[in-house]
Design a protein around this motif. Structure first.
Motif, PDB file in Angstrom:
ATOM      1  N   ALA A  62       0.901  -1.100  -0.072  1.00  0.00           N
ATOM      2  CA  ALA A  62       0.003   0.004  -0.227  1.00  0.00           C
ATOM      3  C   ALA A  62       0.811   1.274  -0.116  1.00  0.00           C
ATOM      4  O   ALA A  62       2.144   1.230   0.825  1.00  0.00           O
ATOM      5  CB  ALA A  62      -0.890  -0.078   1.167  1.00  0.00           C
ATOM      6  N   SER A  63       0.355   2.247  -0.885  1.00  0.00           N
ATOM      7  CA  SER A  63       1.385   3.486  -0.860  1.00  0.00           C
ATOM      8  C   SER A  63       0.313   4.764  -0.387  1.00  0.00           C
ATOM      9  O   SER A  63      -0.749   4.704  -1.264  1.00  0.00           O
ATOM     10  CB  SER A  63       1.776   3.730  -2.313  1.00  0.00           C
ATOM     11  OG  SER A  63       2.508   5.232  -2.438  1.00  0.00           O
ATOM     12  N   PHE A  64       0.710   5.334   0.592  1.00  0.00           N
ATOM     13  CA  PHE A  64      -0.358   6.157   1.176  1.00  0.00           C
ATOM     14  C   PHE A  64       0.274   7.633   0.776  1.00  0.00           C
ATOM     15  O   PHE A  64       1.293   8.090   1.020  1.00  0.00           O
ATOM     16  CB  PHE A  64       0.102   6.184   2.655  1.00  0.00           C
ATOM     17  CG  PHE A  64      -0.779   4.885   3.305  1.00  0.00           C
ATOM     18  CD1 PHE A  64      -2.267   5.102   3.827  1.00  0.00           C
ATOM     19  CD2 PHE A  64      -0.110   3.900   3.477  1.00  0.00           C
ATOM     20  CE1 PHE A  64      -2.716   3.959   4.423  1.00  0.00           C
ATOM     21  CE2 PHE A  64      -0.629   2.762   3.912  1.00  0.00           C
ATOM     22  CZ  PHE A  64      -2.046   2.662   4.477  1.00  0.00           C
ATOM     23  N   ARG A  65      -0.399   8.367  -0.213  1.00  0.00           N
ATOM     24  CA  ARG A  65       0.016   9.910  -0.437  1.00  0.00           C
ATOM     25  C   ARG A  65      -0.892  10.761  -0.055  1.00  0.00           C
ATOM     26  O   ARG A  65      -2.195  10.748  -0.141  1.00  0.00           O
ATOM     27  CB  ARG A  65      -0.006   9.850  -1.998  1.00  0.00           C
ATOM     28  CG  ARG A  65       0.913   8.882  -2.769  1.00  0.00           C
ATOM     29  CD  ARG A  65       1.023   9.094  -4.298  1.00  0.00           C
ATOM     30  NE  ARG A  65      -0.149   8.538  -4.720  1.00  0.00           N
ATOM     31  CZ  ARG A  65      -0.962   9.541  -5.653  1.00  0.00           C
ATOM     32  NH1 ARG A  65      -0.667  10.405  -6.142  1.00  0.00           N
ATOM     33  NH2 ARG A  65      -2.212   8.880  -6.020  1.00  0.00           N
ATOM     34  N   ASN A  66      -0.058  11.900   0.671  1.00  0.00           N
ATOM     35  CA  ASN A  66      -0.784  13.038   1.259  1.00  0.00           C
ATOM     36  C   ASN A  66      -0.225  14.282   0.555  1.00  0.00           C
ATOM     37  O   ASN A  66       0.649  14.835   1.012  1.00  0.00           O
ATOM     38  CB  ASN A  66      -0.533  13.223   2.747  1.00  0.00           C
ATOM     39  CG  ASN A  66      -1.262  14.096   3.397  1.00  0.00           C
ATOM     40  OD1 ASN A  66      -2.054  14.799   2.977  1.00  0.00           O
ATOM     41  ND2 ASN A  66      -0.650  14.592   4.569  1.00  0.00           N
ATOM     42  N   GLY A  67      -0.522  14.649  -0.629  1.00  0.00           N
ATOM     43  CA  GLY A  67      -0.248  15.856  -1.407  1.00  0.00           C
ATOM     44  C   GLY A  67       1.363  15.692  -1.593  1.00  0.00           C
ATOM     45  O   GLY A  67       1.640  14.772  -2.095  1.00  0.00           O
ATOM     46  N   PRO A  68       1.941  17.025  -1.229  1.00  0.00           N
ATOM     47  CA  PRO A  68       3.313  17.043  -1.573  1.00  0.00           C
ATOM     48  C   PRO A  68       4.369  16.266  -0.813  1.00  0.00           C
ATOM     49  O   PRO A  68       5.475  16.285  -1.302  1.00  0.00           O
ATOM     50  CB  PRO A  68       3.690  18.536  -1.150  1.00  0.00           C
ATOM     51  CG  PRO A  68       2.773  18.965  -0.427  1.00  0.00           C
ATOM     52  CD  PRO A  68       1.441  18.114  -0.502  1.00  0.00           C
ATOM     53  N   MET A  70       6.339  12.633   0.744  1.00  0.00           N
ATOM     54  CA  MET A  70       6.725  11.442   0.007  1.00  0.00           C
ATOM     55  C   MET A  70       5.727  10.470   0.538  1.00  0.00           C
ATOM     56  O   MET A  70       5.297  10.276   1.559  1.00  0.00           O
ATOM     57  CB  MET A  70       8.226  11.230   0.598  1.00  0.00           C
ATOM     58  CG  MET A  70       9.401  12.000   0.224  1.00  0.00           C
ATOM     59  SD  MET A  70       9.669  11.652  -1.401  1.00  0.00           S
ATOM     60  CE  MET A  70      10.343  10.073  -1.457  1.00  0.00           C
ATOM     61  N   PRO A  71       5.500   9.685  -0.458  1.00  0.00           N
ATOM     62  CA  PRO A  71       4.461   8.362  -0.351  1.00  0.00           C
ATOM     63  C   PRO A  71       5.115   7.506   0.924  1.00  0.00           C
ATOM     64  O   PRO A  71       6.264   7.317   0.922  1.00  0.00           O
ATOM     65  CB  PRO A  71       4.297   7.665  -1.715  1.00  0.00           C
ATOM     66  CG  PRO A  71       4.693   8.756  -2.668  1.00  0.00           C
ATOM     67  CD  PRO A  71       6.112   9.510  -2.132  1.00  0.00           C
ATOM     68  N   MET A  86      -2.717  -1.714   8.624  1.00  0.00           N
ATOM     69  CA  MET A  86      -1.600  -0.979   8.038  1.00  0.00           C
ATOM     70  C   MET A  86      -1.823   0.518   8.254  1.00  0.00           C
ATOM     71  O   MET A  86      -2.928   0.931   8.106  1.00  0.00           O
ATOM     72  CB  MET A  86      -1.101  -1.130   6.500  1.00  0.00           C
ATOM     73  CG  MET A  86      -1.335  -2.452   5.879  1.00  0.00           C
ATOM     74  SD  MET A  86      -1.541  -2.596   4.182  1.00  0.00           S
ATOM     75  CE  MET A  86       0.282  -2.696   3.710  1.00  0.00           C
ATOM     76  N   THR A  87      -0.699   1.224   8.781  1.00  0.00           N
ATOM     77  CA  THR A  87      -0.845   2.611   9.019  1.00  0.00           C
ATOM     78  C   THR A  87       0.215   3.509   8.688  1.00  0.00           C
ATOM     79  O   THR A  87       1.243   2.869   8.275  1.00  0.00           O
ATOM     80  CB  THR A  87      -1.031   2.896  10.886  1.00  0.00           C
ATOM     81  OG1 THR A  87       0.319   2.402  11.248  1.00  0.00           O
ATOM     82  CG2 THR A  87      -2.081   2.339  11.512  1.00  0.00           C
ATOM     83  N   ALA A  88      -0.050   4.827   8.532  1.00  0.00           N
ATOM     84  CA  ALA A  88       0.737   5.829   8.047  1.00  0.00           C
ATOM     85  C   ALA A  88       0.590   7.099   8.672  1.00  0.00           C
ATOM     86  O   ALA A  88      -0.524   7.666   8.779  1.00  0.00           O
ATOM     87  CB  ALA A  88       0.646   5.933   6.646  1.00  0.00           C
ATOM     88  N   ARG A  98      -4.634   9.807  -0.698  1.00  0.00           N
ATOM     89  CA  ARG A  98      -4.922   8.717  -1.939  1.00  0.00           C
ATOM     90  C   ARG A  98      -4.204   7.396  -1.502  1.00  0.00           C
ATOM     91  O   ARG A  98      -2.798   7.351  -1.140  1.00  0.00           O
ATOM     92  CB  ARG A  98      -4.253   9.337  -3.167  1.00  0.00           C
ATOM     93  CG  ARG A  98      -5.270  10.647  -3.456  1.00  0.00           C
ATOM     94  CD  ARG A  98      -4.454  11.448  -4.693  1.00  0.00           C
ATOM     95  NE  ARG A  98      -5.078  12.514  -4.821  1.00  0.00           N
ATOM     96  CZ  ARG A  98      -4.936  13.757  -4.147  1.00  0.00           C
ATOM     97  NH1 ARG A  98      -3.934  13.670  -3.249  1.00  0.00           N
ATOM     98  NH2 ARG A  98      -5.295  14.668  -4.484  1.00  0.00           N
ATOM     99  N   ILE A  99      -4.610   6.325  -1.396  1.00  0.00           N
ATOM    100  CA  ILE A  99      -4.099   5.013  -1.252  1.00  0.00           C
ATOM    101  C   ILE A  99      -4.061   4.304  -2.296  1.00  0.00           C
ATOM    102  O   ILE A  99      -5.208   4.031  -3.236  1.00  0.00           O
ATOM    103  CB  ILE A  99      -4.568   4.204   0.064  1.00  0.00           C
ATOM    104  CG1 ILE A  99      -4.890   5.116   1.312  1.00  0.00           C
ATOM    105  CG2 ILE A  99      -3.924   3.051   0.382  1.00  0.00           C
ATOM    106  CD1 ILE A  99      -5.468   4.689   2.175  1.00  0.00           C
ATOM    107  N   LYS A 100      -3.081   3.624  -2.844  1.00  0.00           N
ATOM    108  CA  LYS A 100      -2.977   2.724  -4.101  1.00  0.00           C
ATOM    109  C   LYS A 100      -2.569   1.201  -3.340  1.00  0.00           C
ATOM    110  O   LYS A 100      -1.471   1.267  -2.752  1.00  0.00           O
ATOM    111  CB  LYS A 100      -1.922   3.090  -5.044  1.00  0.00           C
ATOM    112  CG  LYS A 100      -1.794   2.143  -6.192  1.00  0.00           C
ATOM    113  CD  LYS A 100      -0.935   2.564  -7.338  1.00  0.00           C
ATOM    114  CE  LYS A 100      -1.052   1.755  -8.366  1.00  0.00           C
ATOM    115  NZ  LYS A 100       0.110   1.956  -9.446  1.00  0.00           N
ATOM    116  N   LEU A 101      -3.233   0.396  -3.302  1.00  0.00           N
ATOM    117  CA  LEU A 101      -3.268  -1.032  -2.914  1.00  0.00           C
ATOM    118  C   LEU A 101      -2.971  -2.015  -4.134  1.00  0.00           C
ATOM    119  O   LEU A 101      -3.863  -2.151  -4.862  1.00  0.00           O
ATOM    120  CB  LEU A 101      -4.312  -1.366  -2.098  1.00  0.00           C
ATOM    121  CG  LEU A 101      -4.493  -2.865  -1.479  1.00  0.00           C
ATOM    122  CD1 LEU A 101      -3.302  -3.183  -0.294  1.00  0.00           C
ATOM    123  CD2 LEU A 101      -5.955  -3.199  -1.011  1.00  0.00           C
TER     124      LEU A 101
END
Length: 106
Positions: A62-68, A70-71, A86-88, A98-101
């Motif tokens: 899982a890739s957690f993205r919060n704007g600018p 780093m994922p 899974m936490t970030a 935005r989460i890409k699983l």
């Protein structure tokens, strides 16, 4: 005492709204039977709960993205019937997450 209880009841719903932000979940399961649900934990922390519904082990990323920022990438292996969180945590408040699983059966 009544005023104190009333104040606590009034403030409680407002604090729950403060940590609410939209979450977009993009899933690439590649034949894996995985159930994913998102969670807003805090203003700068998010979670994803994965459950393997299939009969084979699954590897998920899982890739957690919060704007600018780093994922944040998290990896987990789920056995059959297993559930794992899974936490970030981010340095800034989350406005939109935005989460890409991506999951691959073994």
């Amino acid at each position: 005492m009544k005023r104190l209880c009333f104040a606590a009841l009034v403030i409680f719903p407002l604090s729950a709204l403060a940590v609410s932000y939209p979450v977009d979940l993009e899933q690439e399961l590649n034949g894996a039977e995985v159930l994913a649900s998102t969670e807003t934990i805090d203003r700068d922390m998010a979670g994803l709960v994965l459950q393997n519904l299939g009969d084979r082990p699954v590897e998920c990323t899982a890739s957690f993205r919060n704007g600018p920022e780093m994922p944040r990438t998290r990896r987990v292996t789920l056995d059959s019937g297993e559930t794992k969180p899974m936490t970030a945590k981010f340095k800034r408040d989350v406005i939109k997450l935005r989460i890409k699983l991506t999951c691959e059966p073994r």
